[in-house]
Design a protein around this motif. Structure first.
Motif, PDB file in Angstrom:
ATOM      1  N   GLN A 156     -10.901   4.815   2.198  1.00 22.81           N
ATOM      2  CA  GLN A 156     -11.674   4.017   1.248  1.00 22.81           C
ATOM      3  C   GLN A 156     -10.697   3.417   0.322  1.00 22.81           C
ATOM      4  OE1 GLN A 156     -15.270   4.272   0.930  1.00 22.81           O
ATOM      5  NE2 GLN A 156     -15.068   5.050   2.792  1.00 22.81           N
TER       6      GLN A 156
ATOM      7  N   LEU B 294      -4.191   6.784  -0.696  1.00 22.35           N
ATOM      8  CA  LEU B 294      -3.703   5.481  -0.608  1.00 22.35           C
ATOM      9  C   LEU B 294      -2.863   4.982   0.503  1.00 22.35           C
ATOM     10  CD1 LEU B 294      -2.721   4.669  -4.519  1.00 22.35           C
ATOM     11  CD2 LEU B 294      -4.488   3.517  -3.160  1.00 22.35           C
TER      12      LEU B 294
ATOM     13  N   ARG C  60     -10.263   0.311  -0.948  1.00 25.05           N
ATOM     14  CA  ARG C  60     -10.702  -0.409  -2.070  1.00 25.05           C
ATOM     15  C   ARG C  60     -11.111   0.417  -3.429  1.00 25.05           C
ATOM     16  NH1 ARG C  60     -14.265  -4.743  -0.670  1.00 25.05           N
ATOM     17  NH2 ARG C  60     -12.460  -6.092  -0.494  1.00 25.05           N
ATOM     18  N   ALA C  61     -11.900   1.652  -3.134  1.00 24.22           N
ATOM     19  CA  ALA C  61     -12.351   2.657  -3.967  1.00 24.22           C
ATOM     20  C   ALA C  61     -11.242   3.279  -4.599  1.00 24.22           C
ATOM     21  CB  ALA C  61     -13.509   3.417  -3.619  1.00 24.22           C
TER      22      ALA C  61
ATOM     23  N   SER D  16      -6.651  -3.375  -4.040  1.00 26.64           N
ATOM     24  CA  SER D  16      -8.185  -3.372  -3.580  1.00 26.64           C
ATOM     25  C   SER D  16      -8.903  -4.441  -3.233  1.00 26.64           C
ATOM     26  CB  SER D  16      -8.887  -2.723  -4.846  1.00 26.64           C
ATOM     27  OG  SER D  16      -8.973  -3.721  -5.814  1.00 26.64           O
TER      28      SER D  16
ATOM     29  N   ALA E  87      -7.994   2.765  -4.646  1.00 27.14           N
ATOM     30  CA  ALA E  87      -7.195   1.785  -5.315  1.00 27.14           C
ATOM     31  C   ALA E  87      -7.700   1.493  -6.720  1.00 27.14           C
ATOM     32  CB  ALA E  87      -6.656   0.385  -4.527  1.00 27.14           C
ATOM     33  N   LEU E  88      -8.747   1.238  -6.785  1.00 24.96           N
ATOM     34  CA  LEU E  88      -9.454   0.959  -8.073  1.00 24.96           C
ATOM     35  C   LEU E  88      -9.418   2.117  -9.013  1.00 24.96           C
ATOM     36  CD1 LEU E  88     -12.324  -1.728  -7.212  1.00 24.96           C
ATOM     37  CD2 LEU E  88     -10.180  -2.098  -8.480  1.00 24.96           C
TER      38      LEU E  88
ATOM     39  N   LEU F 258      -2.356  -2.430  -7.938  1.00 27.92           N
ATOM     40  CA  LEU F 258      -3.429  -1.669  -7.146  1.00 27.92           C
ATOM     41  C   LEU F 258      -4.724  -2.436  -7.047  1.00 27.92           C
ATOM     42  CD1 LEU F 258      -2.618   1.723  -8.979  1.00 27.92           C
ATOM     43  CD2 LEU F 258      -2.758   1.307  -6.539  1.00 27.92           C
ATOM     44  N   VAL F 259      -4.697  -3.473  -8.134  1.00 31.70           N
ATOM     45  CA  VAL F 259      -6.075  -4.213  -8.241  1.00 31.70           C
ATOM     46  C   VAL F 259      -5.825  -5.301  -7.208  1.00 31.70           C
ATOM     47  CG1 VAL F 259      -7.215  -5.950  -9.553  1.00 31.70           C
ATOM     48  CG2 VAL F 259      -6.741  -4.025 -10.685  1.00 31.70           C
TER      49      VAL F 259
ATOM     50  N   GLY G 157      -8.616  -2.853   2.931  1.00 29.29           N
ATOM     51  CA  GLY G 157      -9.822  -1.936   2.897  1.00 29.29           C
ATOM     52  C   GLY G 157     -10.952  -2.775   3.831  1.00 29.29           C
TER      53      GLY G 157
ATOM     54  N   GLN H 117       0.886  -1.046   0.096  1.00 31.20           N
ATOM     55  CA  GLN H 117       0.178  -0.160   0.133  1.00 31.20           C
ATOM     56  C   GLN H 117       0.791   1.154   0.172  1.00 31.20           C
ATOM     57  OE1 GLN H 117      -2.674   0.138   3.328  1.00 31.20           O
ATOM     58  NE2 GLN H 117      -2.919   2.046   2.960  1.00 31.20           N
TER      59      GLN H 117
END
Length: 115
Positions: A56, A51, A58-59, A107, A61-62, A103-104, A111, A9
């Protein structure tokens, strides 16, 4: 969160924070910079902060993955390059794809807990 996920992260966040911060630093020291570049660099730094903080995750990172995917396609069109430029553009494009993959994964690994 596991230590290795937290490390990933922070390392992924550093890419955004440092890249955006470097362009802003250059602008502060006289490098001609467009308003669009200043805005995008500020947004990139903010994305890095979000990040790193895990806000948030997950959101964010996506979103970062999507932004990097678009940036790779627009900034590194290796399919149009020839000669030495082809190798350089392909390398930069694939580096961005590796970051998108990270990043995927982030995510999904970081999170909120899944139910």
């Amino acid at each position: 969160m596991k230590l290795e996920v937290r490390l990933a992260q922070w390392l992924l966040a550093a890419v955004f924070f440092v890249a955006g911060g470097f362009r802003l630093w250059q602008a502060l020291h006289g490098t001609p910079t467009s308003d669009t570049t200043l805005l995008l660099s500020t947004a990139e730094m903010l994305l890095g902060v979000l990040l790193a903080a895990g806000w948030q995750l997950r959101a964010v990172a996506l979103f970062a993955a999507l932004a990097l995917l678009v940036d790779a396609a627009l900034s590194h069109p290796f399919w149009n390059a020839r000669g030495g430029a082809l190798a350089a553009q392909l390398l930069q494009f694939m580096k961005n794809m590796g970051l998108v993959g990270g990043l995927v994964l982030l995510s999904g690994a970081g999170g909120a807990k899944r139910r």
